[in-house]
Design a protein around this motif. Structure first.
Motif, PDB file in Angstrom:
ATOM      1  N   VAL A   1      -6.917   3.114  -5.578  1.00 29.54           N
ATOM      2  CA  VAL A   1      -7.986   4.009  -6.040  1.00 29.54           C
ATOM      3  C   VAL A   1      -7.537   5.465  -5.980  1.00 29.54           C
ATOM      4  O   VAL A   1      -7.767   6.246  -6.921  1.00 29.54           O
ATOM      5  N   SER A   2      -6.879   5.860  -4.882  1.00 30.17           N
ATOM      6  CA  SER A   2      -6.495   7.262  -4.727  1.00 30.17           C
ATOM      7  C   SER A   2      -5.406   7.673  -5.709  1.00 30.17           C
ATOM      8  O   SER A   2      -5.376   8.816  -6.162  1.00 30.17           O
TER       9      SER A   2
ATOM     10  N   GLY B   1     -16.368  -1.558   8.524  1.00 30.53           N
ATOM     11  CA  GLY B   1     -17.487  -1.339   7.612  1.00 30.53           C
ATOM     12  C   GLY B   1     -17.557   0.076   7.079  1.00 30.53           C
ATOM     13  O   GLY B   1     -17.736   0.296   5.864  1.00 30.53           O
ATOM     14  N   ALA B   2     -17.395   1.061   7.956  1.00 28.38           N
ATOM     15  CA  ALA B   2     -17.497   2.465   7.521  1.00 28.38           C
ATOM     16  C   ALA B   2     -16.397   2.810   6.528  1.00 28.38           C
ATOM     17  O   ALA B   2     -16.642   3.495   5.518  1.00 28.38           O
ATOM     18  N   LYS B   3     -15.180   2.338   6.785  1.00 24.63           N
ATOM     19  CA  LYS B   3     -14.070   2.630   5.865  1.00 24.63           C
ATOM     20  C   LYS B   3     -14.283   1.973   4.504  1.00 24.63           C
ATOM     21  O   LYS B   3     -13.956   2.550   3.468  1.00 24.63           O
ATOM     22  N   VAL B   4     -14.841   0.767   4.521  1.00 22.50           N
ATOM     23  CA  VAL B   4     -15.122   0.084   3.250  1.00 22.50           C
ATOM     24  C   VAL B   4     -16.166   0.862   2.455  1.00 22.50           C
ATOM     25  O   VAL B   4     -16.040   1.029   1.229  1.00 22.50           O
ATOM     26  N   GLN B   5     -17.187   1.348   3.133  1.00 22.81           N
ATOM     27  CA  GLN B   5     -18.228   2.112   2.442  1.00 22.81           C
ATOM     28  C   GLN B   5     -17.635   3.387   1.821  1.00 22.81           C
ATOM     29  O   GLN B   5     -17.997   3.771   0.698  1.00 22.81           O
ATOM     30  N   GLU B   6     -16.725   4.033   2.548  1.00 27.20           N
ATOM     31  CA  GLU B   6     -16.063   5.217   1.985  1.00 27.20           C
ATOM     32  C   GLU B   6     -15.267   4.861   0.740  1.00 27.20           C
ATOM     33  O   GLU B   6     -15.282   5.591  -0.265  1.00 27.20           O
ATOM     34  N   THR B   7     -14.568   3.738   0.796  1.00 25.99           N
ATOM     35  CA  THR B   7     -13.773   3.320  -0.362  1.00 25.99           C
ATOM     36  C   THR B   7     -14.663   2.942  -1.531  1.00 25.99           C
ATOM     37  O   THR B   7     -14.339   3.243  -2.697  1.00 25.99           O
ATOM     38  N   LEU B   8     -15.779   2.268  -1.256  1.00 20.47           N
ATOM     39  CA  LEU B   8     -16.736   1.950  -2.324  1.00 20.47           C
ATOM     40  C   LEU B   8     -17.261   3.215  -2.984  1.00 20.47           C
ATOM     41  O   LEU B   8     -17.388   3.281  -4.219  1.00 20.47           O
ATOM     42  N   ALA B   9     -17.562   4.223  -2.163  1.00 14.92           N
ATOM     43  CA  ALA B   9     -18.045   5.483  -2.715  1.00 14.92           C
ATOM     44  C   ALA B   9     -16.978   6.148  -3.582  1.00 14.92           C
ATOM     45  O   ALA B   9     -17.272   6.708  -4.655  1.00 14.92           O
ATOM     46  N   GLU B  10     -15.726   6.067  -3.134  1.00 12.79           N
ATOM     47  CA  GLU B  10     -14.633   6.661  -3.910  1.00 12.79           C
ATOM     48  C   GLU B  10     -14.430   5.915  -5.221  1.00 12.79           C
ATOM     49  O   GLU B  10     -14.221   6.524  -6.277  1.00 12.79           O
TER      50      GLU B  10
ATOM     51  N   ALA C   1       0.834  -1.212   0.000  1.00 16.82           N
ATOM     52  CA  ALA C   1       0.000   0.000   0.000  1.00 16.82           C
ATOM     53  C   ALA C   1       0.864   1.256   0.000  1.00 16.82           C
ATOM     54  O   ALA C   1       0.550   2.242  -0.691  1.00 16.82           O
ATOM     55  N   SER C   2       1.967   1.235   0.721  1.00 17.63           N
ATOM     56  CA  SER C   2       2.816   2.425   0.821  1.00 17.63           C
ATOM     57  C   SER C   2       3.549   2.701  -0.487  1.00 17.63           C
ATOM     58  O   SER C   2       3.641   3.861  -0.918  1.00 17.63           O
ATOM     59  N   VAL C   3       4.088   1.651  -1.126  1.00 18.80           N
ATOM     60  CA  VAL C   3       4.789   1.901  -2.393  1.00 18.80           C
ATOM     61  C   VAL C   3       3.809   2.380  -3.456  1.00 18.80           C
ATOM     62  O   VAL C   3       4.157   3.216  -4.304  1.00 18.80           O
ATOM     63  N   ILE C   4       2.579   1.876  -3.396  1.00 15.97           N
ATOM     64  CA  ILE C   4       1.572   2.347  -4.357  1.00 15.97           C
ATOM     65  C   ILE C   4       1.265   3.822  -4.118  1.00 15.97           C
ATOM     66  O   ILE C   4       1.138   4.612  -5.069  1.00 15.97           O
ATOM     67  N   ARG C   5       1.141   4.216  -2.852  1.00 15.25           N
ATOM     68  CA  ARG C   5       0.871   5.629  -2.547  1.00 15.25           C
ATOM     69  C   ARG C   5       1.982   6.535  -3.058  1.00 15.25           C
ATOM     70  O   ARG C   5       1.733   7.659  -3.483  1.00 15.25           O
ATOM     71  N   GLY C   6       3.221   6.059  -3.007  1.00 17.51           N
ATOM     72  CA  GLY C   6       4.329   6.892  -3.460  1.00 17.51           C
ATOM     73  C   GLY C   6       4.566   6.857  -4.946  1.00 17.51           C
ATOM     74  O   GLY C   6       5.302   7.697  -5.481  1.00 17.51           O
ATOM     75  N   CYS C   7       3.962   5.898  -5.638  1.00 18.27           N
ATOM     76  CA  CYS C   7       4.225   5.714  -7.070  1.00 18.27           C
ATOM     77  C   CYS C   7       3.477   6.754  -7.908  1.00 18.27           C
ATOM     78  O   CYS C   7       2.306   7.050  -7.656  1.00 18.27           O
TER      79      CYS C   7
END
Length: 863
Positions: free
Chosen positions: A513-514, A544-553, A465-471
């Motif tokens: 996604v980001s 659950g709440a974080k997953v819903q945020e990611t689904l929305a994104e 996840a971190s290398v993807i964020r920096g890529c």
């Protein structure tokens, strides 16, 4: 004449010399008069003699002719060296503490006023050594017992060093012997003064000090952890100077101690280490051979929590880089002349380290990295934190050259990201982001994904996840689908049941996604599958709440309206993947949880995938399948059927699958089997059937079809041990009767009311009321029958039974039965009157019978 010239010159007195001689003679007479008192047996007499000498020396400040200080010092030199110095040195061993203190003061005064203080060294240094240096300094106390006097003696030595300079070289042995003892003195002030003296000695005798410097390192390092922070600072600064003018071999001996001081709680101590390390990197004689050992000391301070220390370290580091760059200008000529801009995605292009700094790190990285990789898993928390911070600094300097060291660095990050200390994990994720920034995704993905395939872990997912964020997005674009597909593999997305694993897995999807944004459109199915897995396995654990945020994104980047539309786009593919394994599902299958999430979150999209959905349900709800799994699916299906218009019947096509639902799902599961599990499944099936018939999606004709197929099973469930099953069964029969409109076969119709009558004796009042309500509906159906006389005997029996319950102890039951009798009274009112008169005298209260009689009398006469 010529021969007379020297004679005349010799005969002519020199006024300055005569004055000097006179002053010296006067001082000698004064001293000669007072000095005998120093030999007195009485300590009071010796003290008075010393006090008199002090007054004489302080009062008799001889002024040189024409104000020449050198002449005054020269006049003082003779009496001081010949008369006063030897006697004062003997007084250093006087039994009286006050006498020794006065002697030290007079010695200091004499050194300051003498023209040639270096002449006193041959006698002064041995005397100081005798008072301050014991034969075994580590075990025995020094000869001088008074702390203040030891401080004064060290100050006297320091003064001699300052005044004598290089002339002290022949006496280095004595000076060093003194310092070796005083550096370990119990009195903190003595240690501090000794540190300053050692530094002064190193600066004063640079050509000879290197032969003695190593002997001071051991006592200095023994004092570097002193409880007083000012002592620690003094030791660090003194060590810096001692090694600067001494032997570079001692660097290896002090480095572990200096590194330990980087964890000091006092900022001034850490700042001292930073200053000394920077000074060594700038001007140590053999510094090139120590770069790989000194760089970590300075670079570690770049992340110090005190801004002043961090800024100071940054300034020193910049100077070191520029200095090295100038010294190697020819070697760096091409890089200087053709310097390119910072990498396009550099995290801080405005403050990119200079070329000299980058080159220094690059050339020493292979020597520094093994130590960092070792220390980053040390058992001491502080060591792990500093090592993780230093790794991020080194990677920032190395930039694209990280690639050649990528494998050991990633291996280190995988271990360190599992650390319990949050600070270590933060620094390691920062390092992973830098790898993503500077290294090609083809390279780091090959290593990371292969590791995850072999052994999936939360730390491995965090690194990914971190290398993807920096890529950079452009570099990541060709690899988005590969990453998504890998994450969706069951081996990875179902690799653990721990919450941390799910959190890291979710972070991977969030990073993709980001960073990728619209580039995710081709990888929507595997990404949604991963999110479904996270929601299925760890949603109840708080994700659950974080997953819903990611689904929305994800829905936003796919240009669809919300998560339900996102499921609409991918539910078919999700069900297709799940269908491949549904024959092997049990209650413990993670795919079952995924299926449940798809059903509960797809909403109206389920109405579009009934051809895929119904076969899975039919297969999984067969009696031979795992009972707990069937219970779970019935519960989910009940929820869907309660809102059928917004779920399975959103397209109005659900009625086409009614036959399969009844024959292949409800009928087998409503059959009686022994055991509590079987009873629980029947309860679940009855609840699901109630959701179906009460949802409003089935027309009366289809409910009649359901009634024809399921009425016998439902009548059987009226005898279940479960109160819930009996209650729901009554309600289902009520709906069946209301929608039958007189089309039930009379023989089957007659069999219904006896089963309902049995429920009037139920232990649950709620079931009794539901049964009574259903009997009212049954009586209304009889009223619609053309040949009601066919039912007369049955209705008479029903009247008779209901009249018994009209006298029930529960008033609610009495009221309900009264309404039932009123509803059925229109069929055979005369018959009801006769039956009522027959039992009226048996009732405890005739109230309800009278009400029923009044109702019957008010009925219009039969035609």
């Amino acid at each position: 004449m010529a021969a007379l010239v020297p004679t005349e010159a010799a005969a002519s007195p020199d006024p300055a010399g005569a004055a000097e001689t006179a002053e010296a003679a006067e001082l000698s007479r004064v001293l000669s008069r007072l000095l005998p008192g120093l030999e007195a047996d009485s300590k009071l007499s010796r003290r008075r003699a010393l006090e008199a000498l002090q007054r004489a020396l302080e009062a008799a400040r001889p002024e040189a002719p024409e104000g020449d200080p050198a002449a005054a010092a020269a006049a003082f030199q003779g009496p001081w060296a010949r008369l006063l110095l030897p006697r004062l040195l003997r007084c250093l061993a006087d039994p009286a503490e006050r006498c020794r203190a006065l002697a030290v003061h007079l010695l200091e005064l004499g050194l300051r006023r003498a023209a040639r203080p270096r002449d006193a060294l041959p006698r002064l240094l041995p005397a100081l050594a005798a008072r301050l240096a014991g034969p075994e300094p580590a075990r025995r106390p020094p000869p001088e017992a008074c702390e203040e006097l030891r401080l004064a003696l060290v100050q006297l030595l320091h003064l001699a060093v300052r005044l004598s300079g290089a002339a002290l070289a022949p006496h280095l042995d004595d000076a060093v012997r003194v310092l070796r003892c005083t550096l370990l003195d119990p009195f903190a002030a003595v240690r501090r003064e000794s540190c300053e003296c050692a530094a002064g000695l190193a600066r004063a005798t640079p050509d000879h000090f290197h032969m003695q410097s190593e002997s001071l390192i051991v006592p200095l390092m023994q004092s570097i952890s002193h409880q007083h922070w000012k002592v620690r600072v003094a030791v660090i600064e003194a060590t810096g100077t001692v090694i600067q003018f001494g032997s570079g071999k001692s660097v290896d001996d002090v480095l572990p101690h200096f590194a330990q001081r980087l964890f000091d709680d006092v900022p001034q101590v850490r700042q001292a280490v930073t200053r000394v390390a920077g000074a060594w990197l700038l001007s140590l004689r053999d510094r090139c051979s120590f770069f790989h050992k000194l760089l970590p000391l300075l670079l570690s301070s770049l992340d110090d929590e005190i801004p002043e220390i961090a800024c100071g370290a940054a300034g020193l580091w910049e100077q070191v880089g520029l200095r090295w760059q100038m010294e190697n200008e020819e070697e760096l000529k091409d890089k200087l002349d053709f310097a390119g801009p910072p990498p396009a995605h550099h995290p801080s292009p405005g403050s990119r380290p200079g070329l000299g700094c980058r080159e220094l790190v690059l050339r020493n990285l292979s020597k520094i990295l093994p130590a960092i990789c070792h220390d980053i898993t040390d058992w001491v928390v502080g060591t792990r934190v500093k090592s993780a911070q230093l790794l991020a600094v080194l990677l920032l300097h190395a930039e694209a050259h990280i690639t050649q060291h990528l494998e050991p660095v990633l291996r280190t990050l995988l271990r360190a990201c599992a650390d319990e200390e949050a600070a270590v994990v933060r620094s390691c994720t920062r390092s992973a982001e830098l790898i993503g920034t500077f290294v090609s995704p083809e390279v780091f993905l090959k290593l990371i994904l292969s590791t995850l395939r072999k052994s999936p872990s939360p730390s491995g997912l965090l690194v990914l996840a971190s290398v993807i964020r920096g890529c950079p997005r452009e570099a990541l674009r060709p690899h988005v689908k590969v990453i998504a597909v890998e994450l969706a593999h069951a081996h990875i997305c179902q690799g653990s049941e721990k919450r941390l694993y799910g959190e890291r897995l979710l972070q991977c999807v969030q990073a993709v996604v980001s960073v990728s944004r619209e580039d995710c459109r081709g990888a929507g199915v595997p990404l949604v599958e991963v999110l479904v897995t996270v929601l299925a396995l760890w949603g109840p654990a708080g994700l659950g709440a974080k997953v819903q945020e990611t689904l929305a994104e994800l829905a936003a980047v796919e240009s669809v309206d919300g998560s339900q539309e996102l499921f609409r786009a991918h539910v078919g593919a999700l069900l297709e993947r799940l269908a491949a394994s549904h024959r092997d599902w049990t209650s413990h299958s993670k795919e079952l949880l995924q299926f449940d999430v798809v059903l509960t979150h797809s909403g109206p999209a389920l109405g579009e995938v009934l051809p895929q959905l119904v076969p899975i349900l039919r297969s999984c709800l067969q009696p031979a399948r795992d009972p707990p799994m069937r219970l779970k699916l019935f519960s989910t299906l009940t929820g869907l059927l309660l809102g059928a218009r917004e779920t399975v019947d959103s397209q109005g096509q659900f009625h086409g699958y009614l036959d399969t639902l009844i024959k292949d799902i409800f009928v087998p599961n409503l059959q009686w089997h022994a055991g509590r599990t079987a009873a629980a499944i029947r309860t679940a099936a009855v609840s699901c059937l109630w959701a179906l018939v009460s949802s409003g999606v089935l027309p009366d004709e289809q409910i009649q079809e359901v009634q024809e197929m399921l009425m016998p099973q439902i009548l059987t469930t009226l005898e279940e041990d479960s109160q819930m099953t009996r209650l729901i069964s009554c309600r289902i029969i009520n709906v069946f009767l209301k929608t039958s409109d007189g089309v039930i076969d009379p023989d089957k119709f007659i069999k219904i009311y006896p089963e309902l009558l049995k429920r009037l004796d139920d232990v649950s009042n709620e079931v009794r009321l539901a049964a009574t309500s259903t009997l009212v509906t049954w009586l209304e159906r009889v009223r619609n029958e053309a040949g009601k006389c066919y039912y007369q005997s049955n209705i008479q029996h029903l009247y008779r039974e209901l009249l018994v319950y009209l006298d029930d102890p529960e008033s609610a039951i009495q009221d309900a039965v009264l309404e039932a009798l009123k509803a059925g009274s229109v069929l055979f009112p005369d018959l009801l009157v006769r039956e009522m008169e027959a039992v009226l005298h048996k009732h405890r209260s005739p109230t309800h019978c009278e009400q029923l009689l009044q109702h019957l009398q008010a009925l219009p006469p039969a035609p």
